[in-house]
Design a protein around this motif. Structure first.
Motif, PDB file in Angstrom:
ATOM      1  N   SER A  50       0.878  -1.183   0.000  1.00  0.00           N
ATOM      2  CA  SER A  50       0.000   0.000   0.000  1.00  0.00           C
ATOM      3  C   SER A  50       0.910   1.226   0.000  1.00  0.00           C
ATOM      4  CB  SER A  50      -0.879  -0.025   1.258  1.00  0.00           C
ATOM      5  OG  SER A  50      -1.241   1.283   1.633  1.00  0.00           O
ATOM      6  N   THR A  51       0.671   2.145  -0.907  1.00  0.00           N
ATOM      7  CA  THR A  51       1.525   3.345  -0.937  1.00  0.00           C
ATOM      8  C   THR A  51       1.358   4.143   0.356  1.00  0.00           C
ATOM      9  OG1 THR A  51      -0.204   4.537  -2.167  1.00  0.00           O
ATOM     10  CG2 THR A  51       1.593   3.568  -3.464  1.00  0.00           C
TER      11      THR A  51
ATOM     12  N   GLN B 220      -0.913  -2.403  -6.233  1.00  0.00           N
ATOM     13  CA  GLN B 220      -0.813  -2.607  -4.780  1.00  0.00           C
ATOM     14  C   GLN B 220      -1.361  -3.993  -4.443  1.00  0.00           C
ATOM     15  OE1 GLN B 220      -1.526   1.538  -2.575  1.00  0.00           O
ATOM     16  NE2 GLN B 220      -3.336   0.925  -3.691  1.00  0.00           N
TER      17      GLN B 220
ATOM     18  N   ARG C   1      -5.624  -0.056   0.576  1.00  0.00           N
ATOM     19  CA  ARG C   1      -6.612   0.112   1.641  1.00  0.00           C
ATOM     20  C   ARG C   1      -7.545   1.286   1.382  1.00  0.00           C
ATOM     21  NH1 ARG C   1      -4.496   1.918   5.844  1.00  0.00           N
ATOM     22  NH2 ARG C   1      -2.343   2.276   5.223  1.00  0.00           N
TER      23      ARG C   1
ATOM     24  N   ARG D  69     -11.194   3.504   3.223  1.00  0.00           N
ATOM     25  CA  ARG D  69     -11.729   3.884   4.525  1.00  0.00           C
ATOM     26  C   ARG D  69     -12.540   2.741   5.112  1.00  0.00           C
ATOM     27  NH1 ARG D  69     -15.677   7.420   4.353  1.00  0.00           N
ATOM     28  NH2 ARG D  69     -15.558   8.160   6.473  1.00  0.00           N
TER      29      ARG D  69
ATOM     30  N   ASN E 215     -15.412  11.090   0.707  1.00  0.00           N
ATOM     31  CA  ASN E 215     -14.104  10.915   0.070  1.00  0.00           C
ATOM     32  C   ASN E 215     -14.123  10.194  -1.267  1.00  0.00           C
ATOM     33  OD1 ASN E 215     -14.898   8.444   1.207  1.00  0.00           O
ATOM     34  ND2 ASN E 215     -12.804   7.717   1.113  1.00  0.00           N
TER      35      ASN E 215
ATOM     36  N   LYS F 253     -18.533   4.683  -8.459  1.00  0.00           N
ATOM     37  CA  LYS F 253     -17.280   5.161  -7.872  1.00  0.00           C
ATOM     38  C   LYS F 253     -16.110   4.975  -8.834  1.00  0.00           C
ATOM     39  CE  LYS F 253     -14.288   4.225  -3.899  1.00  0.00           C
ATOM     40  NZ  LYS F 253     -14.289   4.018  -2.454  1.00  0.00           N
TER      41      LYS F 253
HETATM   42  C1  BTN Z   1     -11.632   4.488  -0.218  1.00  0.00           C
HETATM   43  O1  BTN Z   1     -12.128   4.042  -1.246  1.00  0.00           O
HETATM   44  O2  BTN Z   1     -12.215   4.442   0.889  1.00  0.00           O
HETATM   45  C2  BTN Z   1     -10.286   5.147  -0.308  1.00  0.00           C
HETATM   46  C3  BTN Z   1      -9.363   4.440  -1.266  1.00  0.00           C
HETATM   47  C4  BTN Z   1      -7.968   4.999  -1.251  1.00  0.00           C
HETATM   48  C5  BTN Z   1      -7.037   4.163  -2.093  1.00  0.00           C
HETATM   49  C6  BTN Z   1      -5.674   4.766  -2.202  1.00  0.00           C
HETATM   50  S1  BTN Z   1      -4.695   3.989  -3.435  1.00  0.00           S
HETATM   51  C7  BTN Z   1      -3.285   4.815  -2.859  1.00  0.00           C
HETATM   52  C8  BTN Z   1      -3.343   4.801  -1.355  1.00  0.00           C
HETATM   53  N1  BTN Z   1      -2.822   3.557  -0.841  1.00  0.00           N
HETATM   54  C9  BTN Z   1      -3.752   2.844  -0.202  1.00  0.00           C
HETATM   55  O3  BTN Z   1      -3.559   1.736   0.334  1.00  0.00           O
HETATM   56  N2  BTN Z   1      -4.924   3.466  -0.246  1.00  0.00           N
HETATM   57  C10 BTN Z   1      -4.827   4.741  -0.942  1.00  0.00           C
END
Ligand code: BTN
Length: 240
Positions: free
Chosen positions: A13-14, A37, A41, A43, A98, A106
């Motif tokens: 995950s970045t 990735q 991840r 929310r 978000n 989405k």
């Molecule tokens: C969501 O959908 O609730 C938020 C998603 C966010 C995804 C981005 S991808 C780059 C960064 N690294 C992660 O693990 N999550 C965010």
């Protein structure tokens, strides 16, 4: 903001990787981009589908000088993202708090994570943004009805990098004007839920109401009969 862009082919995950770098003193403006990735991840403990070659998975390290709420940073990123998508002539909306929606589905999400000071503001914050630039053939069945992409056709790394350049430009424009919140009105104007019946959870109970506004702290205002509930976190689902 002065950016330092680092690209990797794959990471878990970045956000997770950049958090470790932030703890070791990486500077504000450090940007980590991955082609894929393995444990992206979202929310509320959700995962974010991050296959190779089809999306932009990027995290930006910020070190706000003035106290700033986590919600404000997420909303800043959401408006920058909407500006970027609109710059390609594509209509999009924000789903509080978000998510970026195109044609009712989405296309992107934002996950802001950080280390907090005692006043609730950030010591540093990682703004993670995941964008479906196009959808590969192997989208899991449960995601098919609910996600979409910015572009209809396969994109390449040039498209991804150009999208990223535009996104960073818009992000920087709003970020540099802080602590002035120059994106609140746009954030409100781009919402896709005003006037609609939404379901939400309050103290463990499922309720419904009509979404009618965003306050100065980016809380969603939902009318339920004679009272207005202001939602600070969580999410709403459409119930009409
Ligand atoms: C969501 O959908 O609730 C938020 C998603 C966010 C995804 C981005 S991808 C780059 C960064 N690294 C992660 O693990 N999550 C965010």
């Amino acid at each position: 903001m002065r950016y330092e862009i680092h690209k990797v082919p794959i990471t878990d995950s970045t956000n997770t990787e950049l958090k470790e770098l932030a703890k070791c003193g990486a500077p504000e403006g450090y940007v980590l981009v991955a082609d894929a990735q393995t444990a992206g991840r979202g929310r509320l403990g959700r995962s974010f589908f991050s296959p190779p070659g089809s999306g932009l998975y990027v995290s930006i390290l910020t070190r706000p000088k003035e106290p700033l709420s986590p919600a404000a940073l997420t909303c800043l990123a959401a408006v920058a993202l909407a500006d970027t998508v609109s710059s390609y002539g594509i209509d999009c909306r924000i789903k509080w708090v978000n998510d970026l929606f195109i044609d009712g589905k989405k296309a992107a999400g934002i996950l802001t994570e950080g280390s907090f000071c005692s006043d609730g503001s950030f010591a540093y914050a990682i703004v993670g943004i995941g964008v479906n630039l196009y959808l590969p053939d192997d989208v899991p069945g449960e995601l098919r009805p609910i996600i979409t992409s910015v572009f209809d056709h396969p994109t390449d790394l040039c498209t991804r990098d150009e999208f990223l350049d535009r996104l960073l430009l818009h992000f920087g424009e709003y970020y540099e004007k802080l602590p002035e919140i120059t994106f609140r009105e746009k954030y409100a104007a781009l919402q896709n839920c005003f006037g609609r019946t939404v379901a939400f959870t309050e103290n463990g109970t499922q309720r419904t109401g009509i979404a009618e506004g965003i306050d100065d702290s980016f809380r969603l205002l939902v009318r339920e009969g004679n009272r207005v509930v202001s939602l600070e976190r969580g999410e709403v689902t459409f119930a009409d």
